[in-house]
Design an enzyme around this catalytic site. Structure first.
Site, PDB file in Angstrom:
ATOM      1  N   ALA A  66       2.366  -1.024  -1.382  1.00 42.12           N
ATOM      2  CA  ALA A  66       2.612  -2.413  -0.990  1.00 42.12           C
ATOM      3  C   ALA A  66       2.705  -2.495   0.525  1.00 42.12           C
ATOM      4  O   ALA A  66       2.757  -1.470   1.212  1.00 42.12           O
ATOM      5  CB  ALA A  66       3.909  -2.913  -1.618  1.00 42.12           C
ATOM      6  N   LYS A  67       2.722  -3.674   1.049  1.00 37.38           N
ATOM      7  CA  LYS A  67       2.990  -3.862   2.482  1.00 37.38           C
ATOM      8  C   LYS A  67       3.444  -5.297   2.684  1.00 37.38           C
ATOM      9  O   LYS A  67       3.060  -6.194   1.934  1.00 37.38           O
ATOM     10  CB  LYS A  67       1.708  -3.624   3.307  1.00 37.38           C
ATOM     11  CG  LYS A  67       2.000  -3.259   4.734  1.00 37.38           C
ATOM     12  CD  LYS A  67       2.409  -1.813   4.840  1.00 37.38           C
ATOM     13  CE  LYS A  67       2.686  -1.388   6.267  1.00 37.38           C
ATOM     14  NZ  LYS A  67       2.896   0.077   6.329  1.00 37.38           N
ATOM     15  N   GLY A  68       4.266  -5.507   3.693  1.00 34.02           N
ATOM     16  CA  GLY A  68       4.699  -6.856   4.033  1.00 34.02           C
ATOM     17  C   GLY A  68       4.551  -7.070   5.517  1.00 34.02           C
ATOM     18  O   GLY A  68       4.479  -6.104   6.285  1.00 34.02           O
TER      19      GLY A  68
END
Ligand code: NAD
Length: 417
Positions: free
Chosen positions: A105-107
């Protein structure tokens, strides 16, 4: 096409190369080329002067087949959905290469944090954490620091999440301060892993690291630790840089002293005078034995790859080398230890932190470092083996392992319903 669209195209191109080697079926390839979930949030923050500013942020989960998704949160003025998606995809392969039970994931939030007060940064973080709360959780999706975020930001996210839950949830983020369930060794983990990867690569190509000339782009968490540990290991760090430019001394820069007497006292690298000031472009082209890009993506491209004068590149940053540059450097005989292997130390110790939080049982620093080194070495050896077996470059070999593990897990689980 924006530069970030290119980064996503680059990630997909790298996947396609591995898919071909693995003879992956088209359906599975299509699944892996897409993120599972993409969330875009626009949210207001009341600034110190009473005005309201609207910020845009993203949280992308690329794949959760092997476990909860894991990935940092980046604060930078140029982030967008495509870049965040590419970074999420890289996290999936990275966790699989080092065989930890996570997806990717990444934000990110589009913000220049230098323009915010500490209070504004905290409010932005707490509001962003609330907005992405529908995805994040200690069993579902676990953020960590990345460019522009640190342990303090993680503490605010943990607190915000805990307030909504009604009880304290240390396992919801990693890279936290030690006082809140952070792990010993997490701050240094990525840089430490980069240096272990550098040592393994040096053995592979018969390079003596004693006195080897090392150049590091980016002097944040990853770059500064990698430079320090390289220096402690006997290498000579001749060039370092940050967003304001680089610093060069062919006789070597005193990294520990720069960190302790300069950076720790709040001074900028640009104010350090005992070196020749150079640009980031010049830094990358310095003649050296090892180059460690540890800043942003797409730094080594078709434009400058031909001018690089190094034998070994160890990717501390995510996506610093474009596929065209890979080709040019490969033809020149430069060994590139790819990001999904070289900088995996961060997520490995994040995983240790999460395990400690879930068990409420904490390890000593030495235990963390020993386990980290063991995983980095065995992952390096596995990638090297595949590299030889498939007669390919190291990036493709790492992808073959990562993609295969995710593909196998998908096949075994089956496609619902
Ligand atoms: P950081 O914010 O601590 O440091 C980033 C550094 O890069 C700073 O010194 C900054 O001045 C410099 N920089 C920014 N723009 C630059 C430019 N245009 N040219 C040269 N230098 C520039 O971030 P970090 O956590 O050290 O992350 C660096 C890289 O490593 C990123 O690509 C990140 O995704 C990757 N990474 C970080 C971790 C981690 O645990 N922190 C783990 C894996 C990968």
């Amino acid at each position: 096409m924006s530069q970030h669209t290119n980064v996503l195209a680059m990630a997909r191109q790298q996947l396609a190369v591995a898919a071909k080697h693995l003879d992956l079926d088209d359906g599975l390839h299509a699944v892996l080329a897409q993120p599972k979930r993409q969330l875009i949030v626009n949210f207001p923050v009341v600034m110190d002067d009473g005005s309201v500013q609207v910020f845009t942020g993203f949280r992308v989960q690329h794949n959760i087949t092997r476990g909860p998704s894991k990935g940092g949160i980046r604060y930078h003025p140029e982030v967008d959905l495509d870049e965040t998606t590419a970074l999420a995809m890289w996290m999936t392969w990275k966790c699989a290469v080092v065989n930890i039970p996570y997806g990717g994931a990444k934000g990110s939030v589009r913000v220049n944090k230098k323009l915010l007060s500490r209070r504004e940064l905290e409010k932005l973080t707490r509001r962003f954490a609330t907005e992405i709360n529908i995805l994040v959780g200690e069993r579902s999706d676990i953020p960590a620091p990345d460019v522009g975020t640190d342990a303090e930001v993680m503490a605010w996210i943990m607190d915000t999440y805990s307030m909504a839950a009604g009880y304290t949830t240390p396992g919801v983020v990693t890279g936290k301060p030690l006082a809140l369930g952070g792990s010993e060794g997490r701050v240094e983990a990525t840089g430490r892993g980069v240096v272990v990867a550098m040592e393994e690569a040096a053995k592979q190509i018969g390079m003596n690291l004693q006195g080897a000339r090392v150049v590091v782009q980016g002097f944040g968490n990853v770059g500064s630790v990698a430079a320090l540990l390289a220096e402690e290991g006997g290498a000579t760090v001749i060039g370092i840089s940050d967003v304001d430019g680089g610093c060069y001394n062919p006789k070597g820069l005193p990294i520990r002293e720069i960190l302790q007497n300069h950076i720790a006292r709040g001074r900028r690298l640009a104010e350090y005078k005992e070196c020749e000031r150079i640009t980031n472009e010049e830094l990358l082209e310095l003649e050296c034995d090892v180059l460690i890009p540890a800043a942003l993506s797409a730094q080594i491209t078709a434009q400058n790859a031909d001018r690089l004068r190094t034998r070994l590149i160890v990717e501390g940053a995510n996506g610093p080398t474009t596929p065209e540059a890979d080709q040019i450097l490969g033809d020149k005989g430069v060994l590139i230890v790819p990001d999904i292997l070289a900088n995996a130390g961060g997520v490995v110790v994040s995983y240790f932190e999460w395990v400690q939080d879930l068990q409420n049982f904490f390890w000593e620093e030495n235990e963390v470092n020993v386990r980290l080194t063991k995983i980095m070495r065995s992952s390096y050896a596995a990638v090297h083996q595949v590299m030889q077996r498939h007669k390919t470059d190291m990036r493709t070999a790492a992808y073959i392992i990562g993609v295969q593990r995710v593909a196998d897990a998908t096949r075994i689980r089956g496609i619902f319903p």
